[in-house]
Enzyme design. Structure first.
Site, short mmCIF file in Angstrom:
data_model
loop_
_atom_site.label_atom_id
_atom_site.label_comp_id
_atom_site.label_asym_id
_atom_site.label_seq_id
_atom_site.Cartn_x
_atom_site.Cartn_y
_atom_site.Cartn_z
CB CYS A 88 73.69 8.74 41.51
SG CYS A 88 72.18 8.94 42.51
CG HIS A 177 72.15 11.91 38.05
ND1 HIS A 177 72.52 10.59 37.88
CD2 HIS A 177 71.34 11.93 39.13
CE1 HIS A 177 71.93 9.84 38.80
NE2 HIS A 177 71.21 10.62 39.57
CD GLU A 179 74.16 10.18 34.77
OE1 GLU A 179 73.54 9.31 35.39
OE2 GLU A 179 74.66 11.19 35.31
#
Length: 237
Positions: A88, A177, A179
């Protein structure tokens, strides 16, 4: 192996990737740059991860530490040529530090949305084993407008043509994202700027809707994060 992590807000940490670091006994140090923590000597580390955050790459007046961070990223990737992963804001900082450009994402990409691997992405070692089309959590109002010279674009979306990229053979980054974990949406919704953007994009019930969508896709998120982590660690070795 020693891993250095640049964080820009406490709740945007390596997320689900932490479980794999713990499993493999990887030592990692987080530097909370927004709290004024200093960047350590880079020579003591084998890999660098740069996480997300609510600030923009050009917000150096409010966040003067961004200047030193970009210098460190440039040194790490272009001079030391060590493995790098940006997520990001980390994706945007990689572009900005190495001569690319960033600009507003209009409209913002917020929600569980599709990204598609390019031909380069389907043949890239970081993306090996990942589906050609993936559902990912997006939550950003800035995009990489122009990748650094020589970079390979690895993924795109309907609204953003540079969703992931590789610079040289040692640096990878993605706007989406990877994660995400079960409490990500709740944690990030505590950040006023994120919450405001979420409500503007999805409405007053945006937090509940995004949380429900993320829960539905969580098995796929966690599987993709493990695949990407494994691929990155193989590249490090």
């Amino acid at each position: 192996m020693r891993l250095l992590v640049f964080q820009h807000v406490e709740c945007e940490h390596p997320g689900s990737l932490r479980r794999f670091l713990a499993r493999d006994g990887v030592h990692w140090d987080a530097v909370e740059l927004d709290r004024g923590e200093a960047i350590p000597d880079l020579d003591g580390y084998d890999a660098l991860w740069v996480m997300g955050g609510p600030m923009d790459v050009w917000d150096i007046e409010d966040n003067p530490w961004l200047v030193a961070e970009k210098v460190a990223i440039r040194q790490w990737v272009a001079e030391l040529k060590k493995p790098f992963l940006g997520i990001c804001l980390g994706h945007q900082l990689l572009a900005d530090a190495l001569g690319g450009t960033c600009g507003p994402q209009t409209p913002p990409e917020i929600g569980i949305l599709d990204i598609e691997l390019t031909e380069d992405g389907r043949n890239d070692r970081l993306m090996t084993g990942l589906p050609a089309t993936q559902k990912c959590l997006q939550w950003h109002g800035v995009r990489v407008a122009q990748a650094p010279e020589g970079a390979a674009v690895l993924a795109r979306s309907a609204l953003s043509p540079i969703q992931a990229m590789r610079v040289n053979e040692n640096a990878w980054s993605m706007q989406y994202h990877v994660e995400v974990e079960p409490d990500t949406v709740e944690n990030w919704a505590t950040i006023p700027d994120y919450l405001e953007d979420l409500i503007e994009a999805l409405g007053d019930n945006g937090v509940a809707e995004l949380r429900a969508s993320a829960e539905q896709e969580m098995p796929g998120f966690l599987s993709a994060s493990e695949t990407l982590y494994t691929n990155f660690m193989e590249a490090v070795r």
